[in-house]
Design a protein around this motif. Structure first.
Motif, PDB file in Angstrom:
ATOM      1  N   SER A 253      14.914  -9.835 -22.354  1.00  0.00           N
ATOM      2  CA  SER A 253      16.338  -9.543 -22.180  1.00  0.00           C
ATOM      3  C   SER A 253      16.582  -8.525 -21.077  1.00  0.00           C
ATOM      4  CB  SER A 253      16.947  -9.048 -23.487  1.00  0.00           C
ATOM      5  OG  SER A 253      16.366  -7.809 -23.884  1.00  0.00           O
ATOM      6  N   VAL A 254      15.598  -7.640 -20.845  1.00  0.00           N
ATOM      7  CA  VAL A 254      15.761  -6.628 -19.804  1.00  0.00           C
ATOM      8  C   VAL A 254      15.811  -7.296 -18.434  1.00  0.00           C
ATOM      9  CG1 VAL A 254      14.736  -4.596 -18.714  1.00  0.00           C
ATOM     10  CG2 VAL A 254      14.657  -4.861 -21.206  1.00  0.00           C
ATOM     11  N   HIS A 255      14.944  -8.287 -18.233  1.00  0.00           N
ATOM     12  CA  HIS A 255      14.941  -9.000 -16.961  1.00  0.00           C
ATOM     13  C   HIS A 255      16.246  -9.784 -16.766  1.00  0.00           C
ATOM     14  CE1 HIS A 255      10.699  -8.099 -16.239  1.00  0.00           C
ATOM     15  NE2 HIS A 255      10.465  -8.416 -17.507  1.00  0.00           N
ATOM     16  N   VAL A 256      16.647 -10.481 -17.818  1.00  0.00           N
ATOM     17  CA  VAL A 256      17.878 -11.276 -17.729  1.00  0.00           C
ATOM     18  C   VAL A 256      19.084 -10.367 -17.513  1.00  0.00           C
ATOM     19  CG1 VAL A 256      19.417 -12.836 -18.974  1.00  0.00           C
ATOM     20  CG2 VAL A 256      16.938 -13.151 -19.117  1.00  0.00           C
ATOM     21  N   MET A 257      19.117  -9.254 -18.241  1.00  0.00           N
ATOM     22  CA  MET A 257      20.247  -8.332 -18.118  1.00  0.00           C
ATOM     23  C   MET A 257      20.332  -7.736 -16.723  1.00  0.00           C
ATOM     24  SD  MET A 257      21.306  -5.127 -20.578  1.00  0.00           S
ATOM     25  CE  MET A 257      21.747  -6.201 -21.949  1.00  0.00           C
ATOM     26  N   SER A 258      19.173  -7.486 -16.107  1.00  0.00           N
ATOM     27  CA  SER A 258      19.173  -6.939 -14.747  1.00  0.00           C
ATOM     28  C   SER A 258      19.858  -7.900 -13.779  1.00  0.00           C
ATOM     29  CB  SER A 258      17.735  -6.671 -14.284  1.00  0.00           C
ATOM     30  OG  SER A 258      17.124  -5.685 -15.087  1.00  0.00           O
ATOM     31  N   TRP A 259      19.509  -9.181 -13.873  1.00  0.00           N
ATOM     32  CA  TRP A 259      20.113 -10.179 -12.996  1.00  0.00           C
ATOM     33  C   TRP A 259      21.596 -10.369 -13.307  1.00  0.00           C
ATOM     34  CZ3 TRP A 259      18.092 -11.611  -8.627  1.00  0.00           C
ATOM     35  CH2 TRP A 259      16.704 -11.560  -8.457  1.00  0.00           C
ATOM     36  N   LEU A 260      21.939 -10.366 -14.582  1.00  0.00           N
ATOM     37  CA  LEU A 260      23.344 -10.556 -14.944  1.00  0.00           C
ATOM     38  C   LEU A 260      24.184  -9.338 -14.575  1.00  0.00           C
ATOM     39  CD1 LEU A 260      23.216 -12.462 -18.353  1.00  0.00           C
ATOM     40  CD2 LEU A 260      23.726 -13.347 -16.068  1.00  0.00           C
ATOM     41  N   LEU A 261      23.565  -8.157 -14.576  1.00  0.00           N
ATOM     42  CA  LEU A 261      24.281  -6.975 -14.102  1.00  0.00           C
ATOM     43  C   LEU A 261      24.625  -7.143 -12.626  1.00  0.00           C
ATOM     44  CD1 LEU A 261      25.374  -4.113 -14.426  1.00  0.00           C
ATOM     45  CD2 LEU A 261      23.052  -3.251 -13.997  1.00  0.00           C
ATOM     46  N   LEU A 262      23.689  -7.699 -11.868  1.00  0.00           N
ATOM     47  CA  LEU A 262      23.949  -7.940 -10.452  1.00  0.00           C
ATOM     48  C   LEU A 262      25.051  -8.980 -10.268  1.00  0.00           C
ATOM     49  CD1 LEU A 262      23.329  -7.535  -7.472  1.00  0.00           C
ATOM     50  CD2 LEU A 262      21.458  -9.208  -7.699  1.00  0.00           C
ATOM     51  N   THR A 263      24.975 -10.090 -11.009  1.00  0.00           N
ATOM     52  CA  THR A 263      26.024 -11.110 -10.878  1.00  0.00           C
ATOM     53  C   THR A 263      27.371 -10.570 -11.369  1.00  0.00           C
ATOM     54  OG1 THR A 263      25.505 -12.086 -13.055  1.00  0.00           O
ATOM     55  CG2 THR A 263      24.381 -13.001 -11.125  1.00  0.00           C
ATOM     56  N   SER A 264      27.338  -9.678 -12.348  1.00  0.00           N
ATOM     57  CA  SER A 264      28.582  -9.051 -12.817  1.00  0.00           C
ATOM     58  C   SER A 264      29.220  -8.247 -11.691  1.00  0.00           C
ATOM     59  CB  SER A 264      28.288  -8.151 -14.024  1.00  0.00           C
ATOM     60  OG  SER A 264      29.450  -7.456 -14.431  1.00  0.00           O
ATOM     61  N   LEU A 265      28.406  -7.502 -10.966  1.00  0.00           N
ATOM     62  CA  LEU A 265      28.925  -6.724  -9.845  1.00  0.00           C
ATOM     63  C   LEU A 265      29.445  -7.631  -8.731  1.00  0.00           C
ATOM     64  CD1 LEU A 265      26.201  -3.943  -9.672  1.00  0.00           C
ATOM     65  CD2 LEU A 265      28.638  -3.586 -10.120  1.00  0.00           C
ATOM     66  N   ILE A 266      28.766  -8.751  -8.515  1.00  0.00           N
ATOM     67  CA  ILE A 266      29.234  -9.703  -7.513  1.00  0.00           C
ATOM     68  C   ILE A 266      30.589 -10.277  -7.924  1.00  0.00           C
ATOM     69  CG2 ILE A 266      28.764 -11.969  -6.467  1.00  0.00           C
ATOM     70  CD1 ILE A 266      25.777 -11.239  -6.603  1.00  0.00           C
ATOM     71  N   ALA A 267      30.756 -10.544  -9.219  1.00  0.00           N
ATOM     72  CA  ALA A 267      32.042 -11.033  -9.722  1.00  0.00           C
ATOM     73  C   ALA A 267      33.142 -10.004  -9.483  1.00  0.00           C
ATOM     74  CB  ALA A 267      31.937 -11.362 -11.208  1.00  0.00           C
ATOM     75  N   VAL A 268      32.813  -8.731  -9.728  1.00  0.00           N
ATOM     76  CA  VAL A 268      33.785  -7.658  -9.474  1.00  0.00           C
ATOM     77  C   VAL A 268      34.159  -7.627  -7.995  1.00  0.00           C
ATOM     78  CG1 VAL A 268      34.197  -5.178  -9.572  1.00  0.00           C
ATOM     79  CG2 VAL A 268      32.886  -6.269 -11.374  1.00  0.00           C
ATOM     80  N   LEU A 269      33.158  -7.766  -7.132  1.00  0.00           N
ATOM     81  CA  LEU A 269      33.415  -7.747  -5.693  1.00  0.00           C
ATOM     82  C   LEU A 269      34.349  -8.874  -5.281  1.00  0.00           C
ATOM     83  CD1 LEU A 269      32.928  -6.795  -2.808  1.00  0.00           C
ATOM     84  CD2 LEU A 269      30.802  -8.121  -2.788  1.00  0.00           C
ATOM     85  N   PHE A 270      34.089 -10.086  -5.760  1.00  0.00           N
ATOM     86  CA  PHE A 270      34.951 -11.222  -5.431  1.00  0.00           C
ATOM     87  C   PHE A 270      36.393 -10.963  -5.870  1.00  0.00           C
ATOM     88  CE2 PHE A 270      31.569 -14.853  -5.361  1.00  0.00           C
ATOM     89  CZ  PHE A 270      30.895 -14.175  -4.359  1.00  0.00           C
ATOM     90  N   ALA A 271      36.545 -10.484  -7.104  1.00  0.00           N
ATOM     91  CA  ALA A 271      37.886 -10.279  -7.651  1.00  0.00           C
ATOM     92  C   ALA A 271      38.619  -9.154  -6.925  1.00  0.00           C
ATOM     93  CB  ALA A 271      37.799  -9.985  -9.145  1.00  0.00           C
ATOM     94  N   LEU A 272      37.946  -8.021  -6.722  1.00  0.00           N
ATOM     95  CA  LEU A 272      38.594  -6.889  -6.059  1.00  0.00           C
ATOM     96  C   LEU A 272      38.936  -7.211  -4.606  1.00  0.00           C
ATOM     97  CD1 LEU A 272      36.602  -3.819  -7.426  1.00  0.00           C
ATOM     98  CD2 LEU A 272      39.017  -4.332  -7.804  1.00  0.00           C
ATOM     99  N   HIS A 273      38.085  -7.968  -3.941  1.00  0.00           N
ATOM    100  CA  HIS A 273      38.390  -8.374  -2.569  1.00  0.00           C
ATOM    101  C   HIS A 273      39.686  -9.182  -2.540  1.00  0.00           C
ATOM    102  CE1 HIS A 273      37.999 -10.016   1.461  1.00  0.00           C
ATOM    103  NE2 HIS A 273      38.058 -11.234   0.959  1.00  0.00           N
ATOM    104  N   GLY A 274      39.844 -10.087  -3.510  1.00  0.00           N
ATOM    105  CA  GLY A 274      41.070 -10.875  -3.577  1.00  0.00           C
ATOM    106  C   GLY A 274      42.291 -10.018  -3.839  1.00  0.00           C
ATOM    107  N   MET A 275      42.156  -9.015  -4.692  1.00  0.00           N
ATOM    108  CA  MET A 275      43.287  -8.143  -5.013  1.00  0.00           C
ATOM    109  C   MET A 275      43.671  -7.267  -3.830  1.00  0.00           C
ATOM    110  SD  MET A 275      41.995  -7.025  -8.803  1.00  0.00           S
ATOM    111  CE  MET A 275      41.592  -8.289 -10.026  1.00  0.00           C
ATOM    112  N   ALA A 276      42.676  -6.650  -3.202  1.00  0.00           N
ATOM    113  CA  ALA A 276      42.956  -5.795  -2.044  1.00  0.00           C
ATOM    114  C   ALA A 276      43.573  -6.608  -0.908  1.00  0.00           C
ATOM    115  CB  ALA A 276      41.661  -5.126  -1.576  1.00  0.00           C
ATOM    116  N   THR A 277      43.068  -7.836  -0.728  1.00  0.00           N
ATOM    117  CA  THR A 277      43.594  -8.712   0.314  1.00  0.00           C
ATOM    118  C   THR A 277      45.063  -9.018   0.099  1.00  0.00           C
ATOM    119  OG1 THR A 277      41.444  -9.739   0.755  1.00  0.00           O
ATOM    120  CG2 THR A 277      43.410 -11.027   1.297  1.00  0.00           C
TER     121      THR A 277
END
Length: 492
Positions: free
Chosen positions: A294-318
């Protein structure tokens, strides 16, 4: 009400793609911005270890209630006004163009700073994960610039694609959190969940200000439902429903996951574990109930979670840049939309370019993407958004006080209570800002003054120029039918 700005026939225009998003898509967008896994892995351990200890899960309930009160008035306003610059539009129709312009420019700063913050985190965690998992030391800048380019591409292609991507990423990270919750209940048993976590005594114990500060920050993102109103199917119904569903979903996930993490970490022993190693607190809890995988999976999902935040915030700021391009406060080209995709492509390119330049500046200065870039921008962005939510609650009251169809609870009491709670949240962030920034620098810890300076500039701009944007897209809706407000007041 001011007339809309007319586009010439040859221009792509400033209209976003109407009907592109349903309730589910908007909920995906805003919940992905709140990023449940990122919040649990970053803010929650600090709330437990440095704040109010085992009372942190109850704090999520308290803050969710404040934001639910905010959502009451926010949703009511969204039935009358829809604009990509949500806070700008709401404060303008409620408190006048001067304060509306001030709020709008603060929103532009806050959301762009939050994009900068997340770009740094993406680079930092991607570098760590690739080094740990593969032994490959790729510079963090490669990941930061690369994912910013991907966010820009997805943003130009359209919110439908963005929502689908964010939906998949959100389901994955939320699924892992729910699996952790179930495993904790099975492995540790119901008795491991301290009932004191929900008691007022524990919620308001310890360093309560720090606890509430980090919990408030965890919810940043849900308020953006109105930003996508112009692209929503039947926005008068979609935006209110999406707002209420988003805050309910986020609140429930935070409560279950935070309480389970307390239980998985030894109940009353959890605060000591969080204080000793906040960065690995969630990973250690997952390892204990799910195993090493779970530690390995959580590490990758934490990264994808941050990528999701980036996509969403970029759309909002835009969309805030686009709104002020249409308004003429910023260059009008920012207000144009793509001929084919009907997305704010010019604003998206400018937003990404500004962030890229800022990241390059930090990089050339040898700054750390997490300790320097991240810590110096997170608090400023979060404070700006929470302050805007408080002002918007006051604007809801101002708007409906002039209308005959006002309701004492929906349009007055609930927004007033929300404003009180949100301004308390602002106070807690300002009072604990050095802890949030992780810096002893006077310059860094004076950054909240930037919000005040930008607000003053916006107020001055609103005082010297007329409002150009038609803030009522529902031409025959309730706003148009109600008695017109005093023109002198509307121009304030």
């Amino acid at each position: 009400m001011a007339e809309p700005h007319n586009q010439s026939p040859g221009e792509a225009g400033g209209q976003l793609k109407a009907g592109a998003m349903g309730v589910r898509s908007i909920v995906f967008m805003v919940v992905a911005t709140a990023a449940p896994l990122t919040a649990m892995a970053s803010a929650f351990p600090l709330a437990v270890g440095l704040g109010n200890g085992v009372g942190a899960p109850g704090t999520y309930v308290a803050v969710a209630l404040v934001l639910a009160l905010f959502a009451v008035g926010y949703a009511a306003m969204s039935r009358h006004v829809t604009n990509a610059g949500a806070f700008f539009a709401y404060v303008t129709v409620g408190l006048g163009r001067r304060l509306g312009m001030a709020a709008g420019l603060v929103a532009v700063l806050a959301y762009n700073v939050l994009v900068l913050y997340v770009v740094g985190l993406v680079g930092y965690f991607a570098n760590n994960i690739f080094t740990t998992e593969f032994g490959i030391g790729i510079p963090w800048q490669v990941f930061s610039f690369g994912m910013l380019a991907v966010a820009l591409t997805v943003g130009i292609l359209g919110v439908e694609i963005n929502a689908r991507v964010l939906g998949v990423l959100l389901i994955l990270e939320t699924g892992l959190l729910l699996l952790l919750d179930i495993a904790t209940l099975v492995v540790k048993g119901p008795g491991a969940y301290p009932l004191s976590s929900l008691s007022p005594t524990e919620i308001f114990s310890g360093a309560v200000g720090i606890g509430f500060m980090f919990v408030f920050i965890s919810f940043i993102g849900f308020e953006a439902t109105a930003i996508f109103g112009e692209e929503a199917e039947d926005p008068r119904r979609t935006v209110p429903r999406a707002t209420k569903l988003a805050i309910t979903f986020i609140g429930v996930v935070y409560l279950l996951s935070s309480w389970s993490l307390i239980a998985a970490s030894g109940g009353t022993e959890a605060p000591a574990a969080a204080a000793a190693d906040p960065g690995n607190f969630v990973f250690n809890a997952a390892h204990g109930v799910l195993g090493a995988w779970s530690v390995h999976v959580m590490s990758w999902l934490l990264l994808t979670s941050l990528i999701a935040v980036l996509f969403a915030l970029h759309g909002m700021a835009t969309r805030y840049l686009m709104a002020f391009g249409r308004e003429g406060v910023l260059p009008r080209r920012l207000g144009r939309t793509h001929r084919r995709f009907q997305t704010p492509h010019v604003a998206a390119c400018v937003q990404a370019a500004v962030v890229a330049v800022a990241v390059a500046g930090y990089s050339l200065a040898g700054a750390d993407p997490y300790l320097d870039l991240g810590n110096q921008t997170a608090g400023l962005g979060a404070l700006g958004v929470i302050a805007l939510m408080g002002v918007t609650s006051v604007a809801v009251i101002g708007f409906f006080l002039r209308r005959p169809d006002r309701h004492w609870w929906t349009h007055c009491v609930a927004p007033a209570l929300a404003a009180t709670g949100l301004f308390c949240g602002c106070y807690l962030i300002v009072a604990n800002y050095p802890l949030l920034s992780g810096s002893e620098s006077v310059i860094v810890n004076s950054m909240p003054w930037l919000l005040v300076i930008v607000a003053i500039i916006g107020f001055v701009v609103g005082s010297v120029r007329p409002l150009r944007t038609n803030l009522d897209i529902f031409g025959t809706g309730p706003v148009a039918e109600s008695p017109a407000p005093d023109p002198a007041r509307a121009d304030r």
